[in-house]
Design a protein around this motif. Structure first.
Motif, PDB file in Angstrom:
ATOM      1  N   ARG A  42      -6.729  14.513  -3.846  1.00 17.40           N
ATOM      2  CA  ARG A  42      -7.366  13.506  -4.712  1.00 17.40           C
ATOM      3  C   ARG A  42      -8.386  14.152  -5.637  1.00 17.40           C
ATOM      4  N   GLN A  43      -9.204  15.032  -5.096  1.00 17.71           N
ATOM      5  CA  GLN A  43     -10.212  15.726  -5.895  1.00 17.71           C
ATOM      6  C   GLN A  43      -9.546  16.560  -6.992  1.00 17.71           C
ATOM      7  N   GLN A  44      -8.477  17.246  -6.642  1.00 12.71           N
ATOM      8  CA  GLN A  44      -7.789  18.125  -7.584  1.00 12.71           C
ATOM      9  C   GLN A  44      -7.184  17.348  -8.744  1.00 12.71           C
ATOM     10  N   TYR A  45      -6.601  16.193  -8.459  1.00  7.09           N
ATOM     11  CA  TYR A  45      -5.881  15.448  -9.487  1.00  7.09           C
ATOM     12  C   TYR A  45      -6.737  14.398 -10.195  1.00  7.09           C
ATOM     13  N   LEU A  46      -7.720  13.843  -9.478  1.00  2.00           N
ATOM     14  CA  LEU A  46      -8.429  12.678 -10.020  1.00  2.00           C
ATOM     15  C   LEU A  46      -9.946  12.835 -10.059  1.00  2.00           C
ATOM     16  N   GLY A  47     -10.481  13.904  -9.508  1.00  2.00           N
ATOM     17  CA  GLY A  47     -11.918  14.094  -9.539  1.00  2.00           C
ATOM     18  C   GLY A  47     -12.644  13.198  -8.563  1.00  2.00           C
ATOM     19  N   THR A  48     -13.917  12.957  -8.852  1.00  2.00           N
ATOM     20  CA  THR A  48     -14.775  12.240  -7.892  1.00  2.00           C
ATOM     21  C   THR A  48     -14.906  10.745  -8.178  1.00  2.00           C
ATOM     22  N   ASP A  49     -14.400  10.278  -9.312  1.00  2.00           N
ATOM     23  CA  ASP A  49     -14.600   8.876  -9.682  1.00  2.00           C
ATOM     24  C   ASP A  49     -13.879   7.909  -8.736  1.00  2.00           C
ATOM     25  N   VAL A  50     -14.572   6.832  -8.390  1.00  2.00           N
ATOM     26  CA  VAL A  50     -13.966   5.678  -7.735  1.00  2.00           C
ATOM     27  C   VAL A  50     -13.988   4.545  -8.753  1.00  2.00           C
ATOM     28  N   HIS A  51     -12.818   4.030  -9.077  1.00  2.00           N
ATOM     29  CA  HIS A  51     -12.711   2.994 -10.105  1.00  2.00           C
ATOM     30  C   HIS A  51     -12.873   1.606  -9.489  1.00  2.00           C
ATOM     31  N   LEU A  52     -13.606   0.756 -10.181  1.00  2.00           N
ATOM     32  CA  LEU A  52     -13.855  -0.602  -9.709  1.00  2.00           C
ATOM     33  C   LEU A  52     -12.985  -1.601 -10.463  1.00  2.00           C
ATOM     34  N   ARG A  53     -12.418  -2.535  -9.737  1.00  2.00           N
ATOM     35  CA  ARG A  53     -11.633  -3.627 -10.319  1.00  2.00           C
ATOM     36  C   ARG A  53     -12.281  -4.946  -9.925  1.00  2.00           C
ATOM     37  N   GLY A  54     -12.666  -5.750 -10.891  1.00  2.00           N
ATOM     38  CA  GLY A  54     -13.245  -7.048 -10.587  1.00  2.00           C
ATOM     39  C   GLY A  54     -12.149  -8.058 -10.287  1.00  2.00           C
ATOM     40  N   LEU A  55     -12.121  -8.573  -9.066  1.00  2.00           N
ATOM     41  CA  LEU A  55     -11.031  -9.432  -8.595  1.00  2.00           C
ATOM     42  C   LEU A  55     -11.391 -10.908  -8.742  1.00  2.00           C
ATOM     43  N   ILE A  56     -10.533 -11.638  -9.466  1.00  2.00           N
ATOM     44  CA  ILE A  56     -10.686 -13.091  -9.611  1.00  2.00           C
ATOM     45  C   ILE A  56      -9.504 -13.762  -8.927  1.00  2.00           C
ATOM     46  N   GLU A  57      -9.770 -14.454  -7.826  1.00  2.00           N
ATOM     47  CA  GLU A  57      -8.727 -15.165  -7.087  1.00  2.00           C
ATOM     48  C   GLU A  57      -8.735 -16.616  -7.592  1.00  2.00           C
ATOM     49  N   PHE A  58      -7.851 -16.921  -8.538  1.00  2.00           N
ATOM     50  CA  PHE A  58      -8.019 -18.157  -9.313  1.00  2.00           C
ATOM     51  C   PHE A  58      -7.216 -19.348  -8.800  1.00  2.00           C
ATOM     52  N   SER A  59      -6.357 -19.148  -7.803  1.00  2.00           N
ATOM     53  CA  SER A  59      -5.651 -20.286  -7.202  1.00  2.00           C
ATOM     54  C   SER A  59      -5.158 -19.898  -5.818  1.00  2.00           C
ATOM     55  N   ASN A  60      -5.326 -20.807  -4.856  1.00  2.00           N
ATOM     56  CA  ASN A  60      -4.775 -20.547  -3.526  1.00  2.00           C
ATOM     57  C   ASN A  60      -3.580 -21.445  -3.220  1.00  2.00           C
ATOM     58  N   TYR A  61      -3.010 -22.085  -4.255  1.00  2.00           N
ATOM     59  CA  TYR A  61      -1.722 -22.761  -4.098  1.00  2.00           C
ATOM     60  C   TYR A  61      -0.630 -21.695  -4.077  1.00  2.00           C
ATOM     61  N   CYS A  62       0.380 -21.891  -3.236  1.00  2.00           N
ATOM     62  CA  CYS A  62       1.508 -20.953  -3.210  1.00  2.00           C
ATOM     63  C   CYS A  62       2.772 -21.700  -2.800  1.00  2.00           C
ATOM     64  N   MET A  63       3.848 -21.423  -3.502  1.00  2.00           N
ATOM     65  CA  MET A  63       5.128 -22.080  -3.199  1.00  2.00           C
ATOM     66  C   MET A  63       5.881 -21.363  -2.082  1.00  2.00           C
ATOM     67  N   ASN A  64       5.399 -20.172  -1.687  1.00  2.00           N
ATOM     68  CA  ASN A  64       6.074 -19.398  -0.646  1.00  2.00           C
ATOM     69  C   ASN A  64       5.478 -19.671   0.727  1.00  2.00           C
ATOM     70  N   ASP A  65       6.209 -19.244   1.753  1.00  2.00           N
ATOM     71  CA  ASP A  65       5.826 -19.563   3.125  1.00  2.00           C
ATOM     72  C   ASP A  65       5.815 -18.301   3.987  1.00  2.00           C
ATOM     73  N   CYS A  66       5.279 -17.223   3.441  1.00  2.00           N
ATOM     74  CA  CYS A  66       5.266 -15.938   4.154  1.00  2.00           C
ATOM     75  C   CYS A  66       4.573 -16.107   5.503  1.00  2.00           C
ATOM     76  N   MET A  67       5.198 -15.581   6.539  1.00  2.00           N
ATOM     77  CA  MET A  67       4.799 -15.885   7.912  1.00  2.00           C
ATOM     78  C   MET A  67       3.409 -15.378   8.280  1.00  2.00           C
ATOM     79  N   TYR A  68       2.905 -14.394   7.540  1.00  2.00           N
ATOM     80  CA  TYR A  68       1.633 -13.741   7.884  1.00  2.00           C
ATOM     81  C   TYR A  68       0.467 -14.211   7.027  1.00  2.00           C
TER      82      TYR A  68
END
Length: 343
Positions: A42-68
């Motif tokens: 990881r250090q060799q290819y990407l250096g020391t940076d840790v990238h941040l992603r701001g997560l917006i969970e905008f709906s908890n409706y789902c048409m699927n029925d995944c068992m987990y």
């Protein structure tokens, strides 16, 4: 084992047998060698940076029925919510002001947010914020993927969770494995950065399955891969099953870093939920991304894919400060750019 690690660091090319060997390490000292090899890569290819992603969970409706999954359609105990499109845009603008340069828009598979609605959100965010946009909204038509890309979406995240067809069918009622993989191929062909991933510890999963998951990700040419432990939710059919093993998650992260050395790998929230120092451990095993939650607090506790999720009570500003401290505590730096694949 050392010979396989040497080969991995030289060529980044391992076959299924070699991957299974690394995933099967149970000696603590040998695990540490694996993690150090991944961290060095990881250090060799990407250096020391840790990238941040701001997560917006905008709906908890789902048409699927995944068992987990806690937001599965069959969960009648869950209070459902949708954040209106213009509010999503405002939340993204607030995240941009906090310093995020990638916004992840995640929801259940909710048909309320049509292609037109998603294009409106994407364009609206691009008008108010200089950010990369990652979509995590499930299976859509090729035309929807194309239109959302043209509207300005940069990345698309859709995990397949397991490459074992029999296990996939058992865990995903009325869903089709081949269709999901075709969606991933379509997304990649349209020029998105492709994100995918899998769960570790699903009932019936084997080490060989995890090796196949890694090889499938390599075949798909994934640019970002999320790996997390299965955590049973009390309102799902798998409520009484055992949780996935954090050590196996960390080994999978490390092996993935060795075979796909320049991709983005998040230290997932689920890893942090399963162990108070889980995200730090993942960063030391080859991960280079964290996805802090910027969803408004009144909705956040309702997007419960699994129980016990961390950080659901922290406001976005405090969460940002906390995550930056976590990153510095393991000797890493906070990335300031978009943090895409290969930069």
């Amino acid at each position: 084992m050392v010979d396989i690690l040497d080969k991995a660091m030289r060529s980044h090319d391992l076959d299924k047998y070699e991957i299974v060997r690394l995933l099967s390490i149970d000696d603590v000292a040998q695990q540490e060698l694996l993690f150090k090899a991944a961290d060095k890569t990881r250090q060799q290819y990407l250096g020391t940076d840790v990238h941040l992603r701001g997560l917006i969970e905008f709906s908890n409706y789902c048409m699927n029925d995944c068992m987990y999954c806690g937001i599965r359609r069959g969960n009648r105990t869950l209070e459902r919510y949708r954040i209106e499109p213009d509010e999503v845009i405002k939340v993204a603008a607030q995240a941009y002001r906090l310093g995020y340069r990638t916004i992840v828009l995640q929801s259940g598979e909710d048909s309320y947010y049509t292609g037109d609605v998603m294009c409106h959100i994407i364009r609206g965010i691009k008008e108010v914020a200089d950010v990369a946009i990652t979509l995590s909204i499930g299976e859509r038509s090729y035309d929807d993927y194309r239109r959302m890309k043209e509207a300005g979406a940069d990345r698309y995240l859709m995990r397949f969770e397991t490459s074992n067809r029999g296990l996939y069918k058992k865990l995903h009622p009325r869903m089709d494995f081949d269709n999901r993989i075709q969606c991933l191929r379509d997304i990649k062909s349209l020029g998105y950065e492709l994100g995918s991933g899998f769960l570790v510890g699903l009932p019936g999963q084997t080490v060989e399955d995890i090796a196949d998951d890694i090889l499938l990700l390599e075949e798909l040419g994934a640019d970002m891969v999320g790996i997390g432990p299965f955590i049973p939710h009390p309102d799902t059919p798998l409520r009484n099953c055992n949780s996935g093993c954090l050590d196996m998650v960390l080994k999978a992260v490390a092996v993935l870093r060795l075979v796909m050395p320049d991709i983005n790998i998040p230290a997932t929230t689920a890893v942090g939920t399963s162990d108070p120092f889980g995200r730090q451990k993942a960063l030391k095993a080859g991960a280079n991304v964290i996805m802090p939650n910027v969803t408004p607090l009144e909705y956040r506790q309702l997007y419960q894919l699994y129980p016990g999720k961390i950080c659901i009570g922290e406001n976005p500003q405090d969460c940002r400060i906390c995550v930056e401290g976590l990153i510095r505590s393991v000797g890493r730096t906070v990335g300031t750019g978009y943090g895409g694949h290969n930069g």
